[in-house]
Design an enzyme around this catalytic site. Sequence first.
Site, PDB file in Angstrom:
ATOM      1  N   ASP A 173      40.015  44.824  51.652  1.00 37.47           N
ATOM      2  CA  ASP A 173      39.710  44.260  53.002  1.00 37.47           C
ATOM      3  C   ASP A 173      40.772  44.240  53.994  1.00 37.47           C
ATOM      4  O   ASP A 173      40.992  45.154  54.786  1.00 37.47           O
ATOM      5  CB  ASP A 173      39.304  42.813  52.487  1.00 37.47           C
ATOM      6  CG  ASP A 173      38.512  41.880  53.909  1.00 37.47           C
ATOM      7  OD1 ASP A 173      38.452  42.540  54.935  1.00 37.47           O
ATOM      8  OD2 ASP A 173      38.181  40.883  53.658  1.00 37.47           O
TER       9      ASP A 173
ATOM     10  N   PHE B  15      29.971  40.558  53.532  1.00 39.81           N
ATOM     11  CA  PHE B  15      30.742  39.838  52.477  1.00 39.81           C
ATOM     12  C   PHE B  15      29.937  40.478  51.033  1.00 39.81           C
ATOM     13  O   PHE B  15      28.640  40.208  51.154  1.00 39.81           O
ATOM     14  CB  PHE B  15      30.816  38.226  52.339  1.00 39.81           C
ATOM     15  CG  PHE B  15      31.492  37.688  51.176  1.00 39.81           C
ATOM     16  CD1 PHE B  15      32.833  37.881  51.043  1.00 39.81           C
ATOM     17  CD2 PHE B  15      30.854  37.386  49.879  1.00 39.81           C
ATOM     18  CE1 PHE B  15      33.756  37.146  49.985  1.00 39.81           C
ATOM     19  CE2 PHE B  15      31.516  36.839  48.935  1.00 39.81           C
ATOM     20  CZ  PHE B  15      32.859  36.912  48.755  1.00 39.81           C
TER      21      PHE B  15
ATOM     22  N   ASP C  66      32.388  38.597  43.035  1.00 38.55           N
ATOM     23  CA  ASP C  66      31.868  37.158  42.927  1.00 38.55           C
ATOM     24  C   ASP C  66      31.668  36.379  44.511  1.00 38.55           C
ATOM     25  O   ASP C  66      32.264  36.839  45.190  1.00 38.55           O
ATOM     26  CB  ASP C  66      32.716  36.309  41.939  1.00 38.55           C
ATOM     27  CG  ASP C  66      33.834  35.975  42.604  1.00 38.55           C
ATOM     28  OD1 ASP C  66      34.538  36.683  43.359  1.00 38.55           O
ATOM     29  OD2 ASP C  66      33.989  34.681  42.677  1.00 38.55           O
TER      30      ASP C  66
ATOM     31  N   ARG D  99      29.062  38.419  39.393  1.00 36.56           N
ATOM     32  CA  ARG D  99      29.906  39.441  39.064  1.00 36.56           C
ATOM     33  C   ARG D  99      29.125  40.462  38.015  1.00 36.56           C
ATOM     34  O   ARG D  99      29.331  41.453  38.131  1.00 36.56           O
ATOM     35  CB  ARG D  99      31.031  39.040  38.196  1.00 36.56           C
ATOM     36  CG  ARG D  99      31.933  38.449  39.027  1.00 36.56           C
ATOM     37  CD  ARG D  99      33.274  38.022  38.207  1.00 36.56           C
ATOM     38  NE  ARG D  99      34.253  37.106  38.740  1.00 36.56           N
ATOM     39  CZ  ARG D  99      35.128  37.207  39.615  1.00 36.56           C
ATOM     40  NH1 ARG D  99      35.114  38.417  40.235  1.00 36.56           N
ATOM     41  NH2 ARG D  99      36.048  36.246  40.062  1.00 36.56           N
TER      42      ARG D  99
HETATM   43  P1  5GP Z   1      42.543  41.984  50.674  1.00 39.26           P
HETATM   44  O1  5GP Z   1      43.666  41.408  50.217  1.00 39.26           O
HETATM   45  O2  5GP Z   1      42.325  43.405  51.159  1.00 39.26           O
HETATM   46  O3  5GP Z   1      42.006  41.241  51.993  1.00 39.26           O
HETATM   47  O4  5GP Z   1      41.105  41.508  49.905  1.00 39.26           O
HETATM   48  C1  5GP Z   1      40.821  42.076  48.643  1.00 39.26           C
HETATM   49  C2  5GP Z   1      40.651  40.968  47.796  1.00 39.26           C
HETATM   50  O5  5GP Z   1      39.759  39.924  48.352  1.00 39.26           O
HETATM   51  C3  5GP Z   1      39.462  41.671  46.717  1.00 39.26           C
HETATM   52  O6  5GP Z   1      40.240  41.895  45.568  1.00 39.26           O
HETATM   53  C4  5GP Z   1      38.552  40.693  46.492  1.00 39.26           C
HETATM   54  O7  5GP Z   1      38.750  40.051  45.493  1.00 39.26           O
HETATM   55  C5  5GP Z   1      38.546  40.036  47.628  1.00 39.26           C
HETATM   56  N1  5GP Z   1      37.255  40.274  48.466  1.00 39.26           N
HETATM   57  C6  5GP Z   1      37.575  40.743  49.768  1.00 39.26           C
HETATM   58  N2  5GP Z   1      36.276  41.110  50.580  1.00 39.26           N
HETATM   59  C7  5GP Z   1      35.229  40.721  49.650  1.00 39.26           C
HETATM   60  C8  5GP Z   1      33.912  40.880  49.557  1.00 39.26           C
HETATM   61  O8  5GP Z   1      33.191  40.914  50.489  1.00 39.26           O
HETATM   62  N3  5GP Z   1      33.414  39.980  48.598  1.00 39.26           N
HETATM   63  C9  5GP Z   1      34.039  39.670  47.533  1.00 39.26           C
HETATM   64  N4  5GP Z   1      33.408  38.853  46.366  1.00 39.26           N
HETATM   65  N5  5GP Z   1      35.305  39.714  47.351  1.00 39.26           N
HETATM   66  C10 5GP Z   1      36.027  40.285  48.334  1.00 39.26           C
END
Ligand code: 5GP
Length: 176
Positions: free
Chosen positions: A105, A154, A161, A167
């Site tokens: 993300d 999301f 989850d 999950r």
């Molecule tokens: P980042 O650190 O790149 O912003 O986000 C990565 C982590 O955020 C992922 O490992 C995941 O756990 C969580 N995450 C980011 N976007 C989503 C999403 O759309 N759904 C879910 N369930 N988790 C997300």
Amino acid sequence: MKKLIDEITLQNRISEMACEIDSYYLSQDFYRNTQEPVIIIGVLTGSIFFMADLVRKLSIKTKLDFIRTSVYPGKSTKPKKPKIIWTPNTPLNDANILIVDDILDTGITFKLAKEQLNIDYPSHIKTATLLRKKGKSNSNINCDFVGFDIEDKFVVGYGLDYDGKYRELPYVAIWG
Ligand code: 5GP
Ligand code: MG
């Protein structure tokens, strides 16, 4: 909840990713000369199904371990200040590491995981993610192997989850 990526599409793309990852390591002198296993480090908990399916499709030698970060605690769908809360036990000095996560993300999780793993002076760190949110990740956070680029919604299922739920779904769906 709207299905975004079905089970067959997921598995087909993961097979392709396994080929891409095999080709990369098999073309590298550091792998060819040493035949040392690549340490696959899954980011708990969301990566577990992706990691399990991916590593069983790889031909290269691997060892498996995990790192845990907290980014989306509790019921929140908004990022909070992340931290590392579990580190791998495998010796990482001079190792070739592939970090595997469910979704990229903002890129904070990969950045934090890399910083933590670099403490042990690995030889190389590469990253793989099943999903990447289009236009969201910070441009200086590269990911070496990406399964699908998806819209900025999301998502849940296949390891991802909401409040610990969904999950176990075999597909990826847009939450809500
Ligand atoms: P980042 O650190 O790149 O912003 O986000 C990565 C982590 O955020 C992922 O490992 C995941 O756990 C969580 N995450 C980011 N976007 C989503 C999403 O759309 N759904 C879910 N369930 N988790 C997300
Ligand atoms: Mg995660």
